[in-house]
Design a protein around this motif. Structure first.
Motif, short mmCIF file in Angstrom:
data_model
loop_
_atom_site.label_atom_id
_atom_site.label_comp_id
_atom_site.label_asym_id
_atom_site.label_seq_id
_atom_site.Cartn_x
_atom_site.Cartn_y
_atom_site.Cartn_z
N THR A 1 24.30 -38.02 86.66
CA THR A 1 23.36 -37.64 87.58
C THR A 1 24.02 -37.54 89.05
O THR A 1 23.34 -36.09 89.06
CB THR A 1 23.41 -39.25 88.54
OG1 THR A 1 22.67 -40.12 87.28
CG2 THR A 1 22.23 -39.00 89.23
N MET A 2 25.03 -37.69 89.46
CA MET A 2 25.86 -36.37 90.99
C MET A 2 26.14 -34.96 90.61
O MET A 2 25.87 -34.78 91.20
CB MET A 2 26.94 -37.16 91.22
CG MET A 2 26.77 -38.87 92.20
SD MET A 2 25.33 -39.04 92.44
CE MET A 2 26.21 -38.22 94.62
N HIS B 1 24.28 -26.73 94.31
CA HIS B 1 25.38 -25.72 94.66
C HIS B 1 24.18 -23.85 93.96
O HIS B 1 24.34 -22.83 94.71
CB HIS B 1 25.54 -25.65 94.01
CG HIS B 1 27.19 -26.99 93.69
ND1 HIS B 1 27.82 -27.28 93.74
CD2 HIS B 1 27.49 -26.79 95.44
CE1 HIS B 1 28.99 -28.25 94.41
NE2 HIS B 1 28.38 -28.04 95.64
N SER B 2 22.61 -24.17 93.63
CA SER B 2 22.67 -23.48 92.65
C SER B 2 21.38 -23.19 93.63
O SER B 2 20.87 -22.22 94.10
CB SER B 2 21.32 -23.29 91.88
OG SER B 2 20.92 -24.78 92.25
N GLY B 3 21.16 -23.87 95.57
CA GLY B 3 20.39 -23.05 96.32
C GLY B 3 18.58 -23.45 96.25
O GLY B 3 18.99 -23.61 97.08
N LEU C 1 32.32 -34.07 94.81
CA LEU C 1 31.40 -32.85 94.69
C LEU C 1 31.23 -31.58 95.69
O LEU C 1 30.13 -30.31 95.75
CB LEU C 1 30.35 -33.15 93.77
CG LEU C 1 30.53 -33.68 92.12
CD1 LEU C 1 29.48 -35.17 92.05
CD2 LEU C 1 31.23 -33.06 91.44
N LYS C 2 31.54 -32.16 97.28
CA LYS C 2 30.98 -31.25 97.31
C LYS C 2 29.95 -30.92 97.88
O LYS C 2 29.11 -29.52 98.11
CB LYS C 2 32.16 -30.31 98.29
CG LYS C 2 33.67 -30.39 98.01
CD LYS C 2 34.54 -28.76 97.84
CE LYS C 2 36.07 -29.01 97.95
NZ LYS C 2 36.30 -30.57 98.36
N ILE C 3 29.06 -32.00 97.54
CA ILE C 3 27.68 -32.02 98.34
C ILE C 3 27.20 -33.29 99.14
O ILE C 3 27.66 -34.25 99.18
CB ILE C 3 26.83 -32.15 96.96
CG1 ILE C 3 26.64 -32.79 95.72
CG2 ILE C 3 26.78 -30.84 96.21
CD1 ILE C 3 25.89 -33.81 95.32
N PRO C 4 26.32 -32.91 99.75
CA PRO C 4 25.93 -33.66 101.38
C PRO C 4 24.89 -35.08 101.09
O PRO C 4 23.94 -34.44 100.79
CB PRO C 4 25.48 -32.77 102.34
CG PRO C 4 24.61 -31.72 102.04
CD PRO C 4 26.28 -31.51 100.77
N LEU C 5 25.17 -35.89 100.65
CA LEU C 5 24.55 -37.41 100.16
C LEU C 5 24.10 -37.37 101.44
O LEU C 5 25.26 -37.83 102.03
CB LEU C 5 24.94 -38.32 99.53
CG LEU C 5 24.00 -39.30 98.72
CD1 LEU C 5 25.08 -39.47 97.36
CD2 LEU C 5 23.27 -40.48 100.02
N VAL C 6 22.76 -37.38 102.37
CA VAL C 6 22.42 -37.49 103.73
C VAL C 6 22.08 -38.53 103.89
O VAL C 6 21.04 -39.20 105.43
CB VAL C 6 22.16 -36.64 104.81
CG1 VAL C 6 23.23 -35.53 104.19
CG2 VAL C 6 20.88 -35.59 103.74
N SER C 7 20.41 -39.16 103.23
CA SER C 7 19.63 -40.21 103.79
C SER C 7 19.73 -41.48 102.53
O SER C 7 19.63 -40.81 101.55
CB SER C 7 17.89 -39.30 103.65
OG SER C 7 18.57 -38.50 102.17
#
Length: 338
Positions: free
Chosen positions: A132-133, A141-143, A168-174
């Motif tokens: 999933t992640m 990453h694909s915008g 994975l260098k993505i922001p899980l923010v909420s």
């Protein structure tokens, strides 16, 4: 309108967000929604929340049409993936296949090339979290999304997801939980974990499906045209609140609100926004004037004595059980979003 950063991210959202889960299904349909969206924009609301499953996908379509012509950079559009959107075995969940297909369909329906926050609508017990992640990382990453979020995940699930997101260098923010003065389930475990991780809350049902407006009175006679009288407008969500004990206690909030020059709804929204981890409260509406009235809750600071009185009135009927969040994770592919 006032604004807050979403968690510890750089994304700024309006403290009240417009959500079209129930609005799109209410009498008047898309015409009502367009009027409500206009009222939201006029009130300074810039954050709009929807999901691929709402109104059988028509909610995303109508929200896209309602926002057409608005400056895209001035809006924060949030949608979700998980719930069944078709009859196939892979038409739900958080598999790589479903996430990739769902984001493409959501963007097409919304009429945009990206969403600001793409949210996992529930935790998927049947798909490895790593899969999933990684799929959500592909979306970022694909915008196609700037940030990712979750909805109704437990504290442990949020911790696990956040750890993988960092790798994975993505922001899980909420996180998007149900939260109101009557439903305080996230307070014991979820909100403390999110505060630690820098994850903000975008809460749904801050008025407990309209119960905290005070329009439902003890005795079992409901206002004509209200959600309690419309089987297609979320009435099932109200069942636990429509008891004489709950409604009698909610009526006692009226005088407390009036002392501050507020309506019961404004008091209840101000109560939710008092929590520093709540970045935005999602409002639905069946009439534009509801939006106009409710935005007056923004900026209201409730004194400690007022908060104590609210606790004293509602305390015995408040749900605080963190186990309820665990139960929201669907146990089987036959599960459907309420």
């Amino acid at each position: 309108m006032e604004f807050r950063h979403l968690g510890r991210s750089g994304l700024i959202v309006s403290q009240l967000a417009f959500g079209n889960w129930l609005t799109r299904s209410s009498p008047g349909g898309e015409e009502t929604e367009i009027a409500c969206v206009r009222a939201a924009l006029d009130a300074g609301i810039t954050t709009f929340d929807t999901a691929d499953v709402y109104a059988d996908a028509h909610a995303e379509e109508s929200l896209g049409r309602a926002l057409k012509g608005e400056r895209r950079e001035g809006l924060e559009i949030l949608t979700k993936v998980f719930a069944p959107v078709g009859p196939g075995r892979n038409d739900m969940g958080l598999s790589r296949k479903h996430i990739r297909e769902s984001i493409a369909n959501s963007l097409r329906r919304l009429g945009t090339d990206h969403v600001d926050v793409y949210q996992a609508h529930r935790f998927d017990l049947s798909t490895p979290l790593e899969e999933t992640m990684e799929a959500l990382a592909d979306v970022v990453h694909s915008g196609k999304a700037h940030y990712i979020g979750v909805s109704e995940w437990t504290a442990d699930q949020i911790r696990q997801g956040h750890s993988l997101a960092r790798e994975l260098k993505i922001p899980l923010v909420s996180n998007q939980p149900q939260y109101s003065a009557l439903w305080r389930v996230p307070e014991a475990e979820v909100i403390p974990a999110c505060e630690e991780l820098g994850v903000g809350q975008i809460v749904w049902s801050p008025l407990a499906q309209g119960v905290l407006t005070g329009k439902y009175l003890p005795g079992g006679t409901w206002p004509e045209g209200s959600r309690a009288t419309d089987a297609n407008d979320g009435s099932a969500e109200l069942a636990a609140w429509l008891t004489d004990d709950v409604l009698s206690r909610v009526r006692q909030l009226g005088p407390i609100a009036a002392e501050g020059g507020l309506t019961a709804a404004q008091l209840s929204l101000a109560w939710v926004l008092q929590n520093p981890n709540v970045c935005a409260a999602v409002l639905g509406a069946s009439r534009p004037e509801q939006i106009t009235d409710n935005v007056k809750a923004v900026g209201i600071r409730l004194e400690g004595e007022v908060m104590d009185r609210i606790d004293s009135v509602l305390g015995p009927v408040v749900n605080r059980d963190p186990a309820v969040t665990v139960e929201s994770s669907p146990p089987s592919p036959g599960w459907r979003l309420a």
